[in-house]
Design a protein around this motif. Sequence first.
Motif, PDB file in Angstrom:
ATOM      1  N   ARG A 142       0.831  -1.210  -0.042  1.00  0.00           N
ATOM      2  CA  ARG A 142      -0.014   0.186  -0.109  1.00  0.00           C
ATOM      3  C   ARG A 142       0.917   1.140   0.136  1.00  0.00           C
ATOM      4  O   ARG A 142       0.713   2.395  -0.689  1.00  0.00           O
ATOM      5  CB  ARG A 142      -1.037   0.146   1.372  1.00  0.00           C
ATOM      6  CG  ARG A 142      -1.908  -0.984   1.247  1.00  0.00           C
ATOM      7  CD  ARG A 142      -2.889  -0.883   2.264  1.00  0.00           C
ATOM      8  NE  ARG A 142      -2.362  -1.142   3.657  1.00  0.00           N
ATOM      9  CZ  ARG A 142      -2.224  -2.134   4.480  1.00  0.00           C
ATOM     10  NH1 ARG A 142      -2.908  -3.277   3.730  1.00  0.00           N
ATOM     11  NH2 ARG A 142      -1.786  -2.169   5.462  1.00  0.00           N
ATOM     12  N   GLN A 143       1.981   1.101   0.756  1.00  0.00           N
ATOM     13  CA  GLN A 143       2.845   2.285   0.817  1.00  0.00           C
ATOM     14  C   GLN A 143       3.691   2.377  -0.404  1.00  0.00           C
ATOM     15  O   GLN A 143       3.752   3.753  -0.846  1.00  0.00           O
ATOM     16  CB  GLN A 143       3.722   2.249   1.911  1.00  0.00           C
ATOM     17  CG  GLN A 143       3.230   2.189   3.422  1.00  0.00           C
ATOM     18  CD  GLN A 143       4.274   2.170   4.406  1.00  0.00           C
ATOM     19  OE1 GLN A 143       5.313   1.623   4.142  1.00  0.00           O
ATOM     20  NE2 GLN A 143       3.992   2.452   5.567  1.00  0.00           N
ATOM     21  N   LEU A 144       3.742   1.747  -1.143  1.00  0.00           N
ATOM     22  CA  LEU A 144       4.432   1.682  -2.491  1.00  0.00           C
ATOM     23  C   LEU A 144       3.579   2.459  -3.476  1.00  0.00           C
ATOM     24  O   LEU A 144       3.949   3.289  -4.298  1.00  0.00           O
ATOM     25  CB  LEU A 144       4.905   0.178  -3.004  1.00  0.00           C
ATOM     26  CG  LEU A 144       5.465   0.149  -4.704  1.00  0.00           C
ATOM     27  CD1 LEU A 144       6.786   1.123  -4.689  1.00  0.00           C
ATOM     28  CD2 LEU A 144       5.571  -1.237  -5.065  1.00  0.00           C
ATOM     29  N   GLU A 145       2.350   1.735  -3.352  1.00  0.00           N
ATOM     30  CA  GLU A 145       1.115   2.542  -4.325  1.00  0.00           C
ATOM     31  C   GLU A 145       0.964   4.175  -4.080  1.00  0.00           C
ATOM     32  O   GLU A 145       0.759   4.876  -4.928  1.00  0.00           O
ATOM     33  CB  GLU A 145      -0.385   2.013  -3.978  1.00  0.00           C
ATOM     34  CG  GLU A 145      -0.083   0.346  -4.394  1.00  0.00           C
ATOM     35  CD  GLU A 145      -1.389  -0.229  -4.067  1.00  0.00           C
ATOM     36  OE1 GLU A 145      -2.416   0.276  -3.339  1.00  0.00           O
ATOM     37  OE2 GLU A 145      -1.600  -1.456  -4.744  1.00  0.00           O
ATOM     38  N   GLN A 146       1.211   4.516  -2.708  1.00  0.00           N
ATOM     39  CA  GLN A 146       0.929   6.065  -2.464  1.00  0.00           C
ATOM     40  C   GLN A 146       2.684   6.495  -2.540  1.00  0.00           C
ATOM     41  O   GLN A 146       2.904   7.594  -2.023  1.00  0.00           O
ATOM     42  CB  GLN A 146       0.901   5.941  -0.919  1.00  0.00           C
ATOM     43  CG  GLN A 146      -0.637   5.475  -0.583  1.00  0.00           C
ATOM     44  CD  GLN A 146      -1.114   5.457   0.835  1.00  0.00           C
ATOM     45  OE1 GLN A 146      -0.276   5.864   1.707  1.00  0.00           O
ATOM     46  NE2 GLN A 146      -2.132   4.479   1.146  1.00  0.00           N
ATOM     47  N   ALA A 147       3.649   6.026  -3.028  1.00  0.00           N
ATOM     48  CA  ALA A 147       4.882   6.345  -3.286  1.00  0.00           C
ATOM     49  C   ALA A 147       5.632   6.758  -2.038  1.00  0.00           C
ATOM     50  O   ALA A 147       6.420   7.589  -2.028  1.00  0.00           O
ATOM     51  CB  ALA A 147       4.766   7.549  -4.087  1.00  0.00           C
ATOM     52  N   LEU A 148       5.323   6.140  -0.974  1.00  0.00           N
ATOM     53  CA  LEU A 148       5.943   6.138   0.281  1.00  0.00           C
ATOM     54  C   LEU A 148       7.127   5.497   0.754  1.00  0.00           C
ATOM     55  O   LEU A 148       8.078   5.889   1.423  1.00  0.00           O
ATOM     56  CB  LEU A 148       5.077   5.914   1.434  1.00  0.00           C
ATOM     57  CG  LEU A 148       3.926   7.037   1.857  1.00  0.00           C
ATOM     58  CD1 LEU A 148       2.992   6.505   2.924  1.00  0.00           C
ATOM     59  CD2 LEU A 148       4.195   8.268   1.810  1.00  0.00           C
ATOM     60  N   ILE A 149       7.507   4.372  -0.318  1.00  0.00           N
ATOM     61  CA  ILE A 149       8.591   3.679  -0.457  1.00  0.00           C
ATOM     62  C   ILE A 149       8.907   3.358  -1.754  1.00  0.00           C
ATOM     63  O   ILE A 149       8.156   3.476  -2.640  1.00  0.00           O
ATOM     64  CB  ILE A 149       8.514   2.486   0.493  1.00  0.00           C
ATOM     65  CG1 ILE A 149       7.485   1.358  -0.248  1.00  0.00           C
ATOM     66  CG2 ILE A 149       7.999   2.636   1.751  1.00  0.00           C
ATOM     67  CD1 ILE A 149       7.372   0.140   0.333  1.00  0.00           C
ATOM     68  N   THR A 150      10.263   3.009  -1.999  1.00  0.00           N
ATOM     69  CA  THR A 150      10.778   2.873  -3.489  1.00  0.00           C
ATOM     70  C   THR A 150      10.470   1.352  -3.752  1.00  0.00           C
ATOM     71  O   THR A 150      10.228   0.620  -3.015  1.00  0.00           O
ATOM     72  CB  THR A 150      12.201   3.046  -3.558  1.00  0.00           C
ATOM     73  OG1 THR A 150      12.912   2.330  -2.685  1.00  0.00           O
ATOM     74  CG2 THR A 150      12.452   4.443  -3.059  1.00  0.00           C
ATOM     75  N   LYS A 151      10.594   1.020  -5.279  1.00  0.00           N
ATOM     76  CA  LYS A 151      10.557  -0.424  -5.753  1.00  0.00           C
ATOM     77  C   LYS A 151      11.461  -1.130  -4.923  1.00  0.00           C
ATOM     78  O   LYS A 151      11.194  -2.444  -4.559  1.00  0.00           O
ATOM     79  CB  LYS A 151      10.405  -0.291  -6.866  1.00  0.00           C
ATOM     80  CG  LYS A 151       9.111   0.051  -7.779  1.00  0.00           C
ATOM     81  CD  LYS A 151       9.059   0.081  -9.197  1.00  0.00           C
ATOM     82  CE  LYS A 151       7.870   0.614  -9.871  1.00  0.00           C
ATOM     83  NZ  LYS A 151       7.919   0.218 -11.353  1.00  0.00           N
ATOM     84  N   SER A 152      12.757  -0.541  -4.644  1.00  0.00           N
ATOM     85  CA  SER A 152      14.009  -1.169  -4.199  1.00  0.00           C
ATOM     86  C   SER A 152      13.502  -1.922  -2.764  1.00  0.00           C
ATOM     87  O   SER A 152      14.012  -2.991  -2.438  1.00  0.00           O
ATOM     88  CB  SER A 152      15.286  -0.456  -4.366  1.00  0.00           C
ATOM     89  OG  SER A 152      16.263  -0.985  -3.628  1.00  0.00           O
ATOM     90  N   GLN A 153      13.030  -0.817  -1.954  1.00  0.00           N
ATOM     91  CA  GLN A 153      12.799  -1.315  -0.742  1.00  0.00           C
ATOM     92  C   GLN A 153      11.536  -2.466  -0.482  1.00  0.00           C
ATOM     93  O   GLN A 153      11.701  -3.101   0.140  1.00  0.00           O
ATOM     94  CB  GLN A 153      12.129   0.017   0.101  1.00  0.00           C
ATOM     95  CG  GLN A 153      13.146   1.006   0.276  1.00  0.00           C
ATOM     96  CD  GLN A 153      12.615   2.287   0.844  1.00  0.00           C
ATOM     97  OE1 GLN A 153      11.701   2.790   0.377  1.00  0.00           O
ATOM     98  NE2 GLN A 153      13.192   2.922   1.871  1.00  0.00           N
ATOM     99  N   PHE A 154      10.621  -2.242  -1.466  1.00  0.00           N
ATOM    100  CA  PHE A 154       9.477  -3.285  -1.602  1.00  0.00           C
ATOM    101  C   PHE A 154      10.151  -4.627  -1.953  1.00  0.00           C
ATOM    102  O   PHE A 154       9.762  -5.663  -1.472  1.00  0.00           O
ATOM    103  CB  PHE A 154       8.404  -2.900  -2.560  1.00  0.00           C
ATOM    104  CG  PHE A 154       7.325  -3.701  -2.608  1.00  0.00           C
ATOM    105  CD1 PHE A 154       6.449  -4.010  -1.570  1.00  0.00           C
ATOM    106  CD2 PHE A 154       7.024  -4.755  -3.545  1.00  0.00           C
ATOM    107  CE1 PHE A 154       5.312  -4.960  -1.654  1.00  0.00           C
ATOM    108  CE2 PHE A 154       6.180  -5.544  -3.970  1.00  0.00           C
ATOM    109  CZ  PHE A 154       5.068  -5.703  -2.489  1.00  0.00           C
ATOM    110  N   SER A 155      11.108  -4.606  -2.891  1.00  0.00           N
ATOM    111  CA  SER A 155      11.829  -5.723  -3.522  1.00  0.00           C
ATOM    112  C   SER A 155      12.509  -6.462  -2.213  1.00  0.00           C
ATOM    113  O   SER A 155      12.616  -7.778  -2.085  1.00  0.00           O
ATOM    114  CB  SER A 155      12.904  -5.515  -4.561  1.00  0.00           C
ATOM    115  OG  SER A 155      12.111  -5.186  -5.539  1.00  0.00           O
ATOM    116  N   GLU A 156      13.250  -5.760  -1.336  1.00  0.00           N
ATOM    117  CA  GLU A 156      13.851  -6.142  -0.148  1.00  0.00           C
ATOM    118  C   GLU A 156      12.985  -7.242   0.677  1.00  0.00           C
ATOM    119  O   GLU A 156      13.304  -8.085   1.175  1.00  0.00           O
ATOM    120  CB  GLU A 156      14.218  -5.193   0.495  1.00  0.00           C
ATOM    121  CG  GLU A 156      15.755  -4.752  -0.222  1.00  0.00           C
ATOM    122  CD  GLU A 156      16.249  -3.506   0.747  1.00  0.00           C
ATOM    123  OE1 GLU A 156      15.836  -3.109   1.776  1.00  0.00           O
ATOM    124  OE2 GLU A 156      17.138  -2.663   0.147  1.00  0.00           O
TER     125      GLU A 156
END
Length: 386
Positions: A142-156
Amino acid sequence: MLANIKFDQSYQQTPKRQGVAQLASQNNASNLKIKELLDDDAPFTGLYLRVEGKKSLDSDYFDKRVGIDFEIFENGYYESYRENLKKRQESQLENLQQQNNIQLKALDATFHRLNLMKNLVNRKLQRKQTALLYALKENNKRQLEQALITKSQFSEIELALKQSILLEQYTQKAAIEKIPEDWLIWLNNIENLELKASSKLIEMALERSVDAKIQDLMIARSDNHPGYLDNLKVKVFYEQRDDSRLNVDKESVIGLQARIPIDFNTSRDELVTLKKNSYRLQKRVITERLMQKVDSLKNQFFYHQSKLQHLLNQHQALEVQRLEAVQQLQVDLTGLRYTPENTLNRLALEKVKSQQAILLARLDNLALLKHIQSTVGSSQLDQLLQ
């Protein structure tokens, strides 16, 4: 105040079949009974009842004798005493060799059980980590959809979840064993234990060392090498004769018979001395190594206790951070890239990992304590403590 991370009742084992330690105890009891029976087995006294009779086929001559013989050396008391001593020494040697072998197997079985208990810790807490990572992934999605975290952080997070799933699958297949109640008590207080001084532990180890006792027995057995007295024959006797050629009806006789060897083994004493010196040197090596081992194990135990204290301090620090994040949740921080919610999720995961490390460290400490117990030869763990 340190974190209170201990094993709860879910780890406790219900009574089960006998283990190696219990079987070893039964074997020791059996060997003690054998020793008692051998000690009660007195040597042969050397007394014989002798009956002789002669009758001439060509005349009226006859000779009848009844006597008591006391054989002192060959086939008598001395030889029986020596054979009885050899039997006891052989039995003692077998007992000590069995005891040594069983001690090693019991320690190996203890290490095996502790590894199975580690598998249990990993299974229970890896499952928790996977559940937290699933929740963290959904939150970060959800935070990725809101641009609160990066794709790299989500991949981790995704990568960490995949790894956790694989580890959980392994732990589900690994053999496990729950922890006996008495072991739980030691595990949950192991950071507070204070061992006796190294000098006292070494003294206990030397006094109970099976290897040292074997060398002492080998020294004693060296005297069993054949010697001059083994070929000496001496007999004292009393007899009554009824001989038709005697002027009396019966005659009582006492006497002495001896068969004395006329050759001497001059190298025996030197050989026995050399063998004894060899066993004494082996005992010195065993003693030195035992002293080193006890001292090293105690230092390792102290180091692992310090490591456990450090892990408990780290866990307490994580709890302080969690409480701060909970307080920050009460403040409106919408729009910040790093929110208290993210911190709470991360801390929850870190605390589970910390709990896992602490419980595994407790098991490592117990493994060392059990190793010290085996090396010292104590029957109870509390004998190692101040």
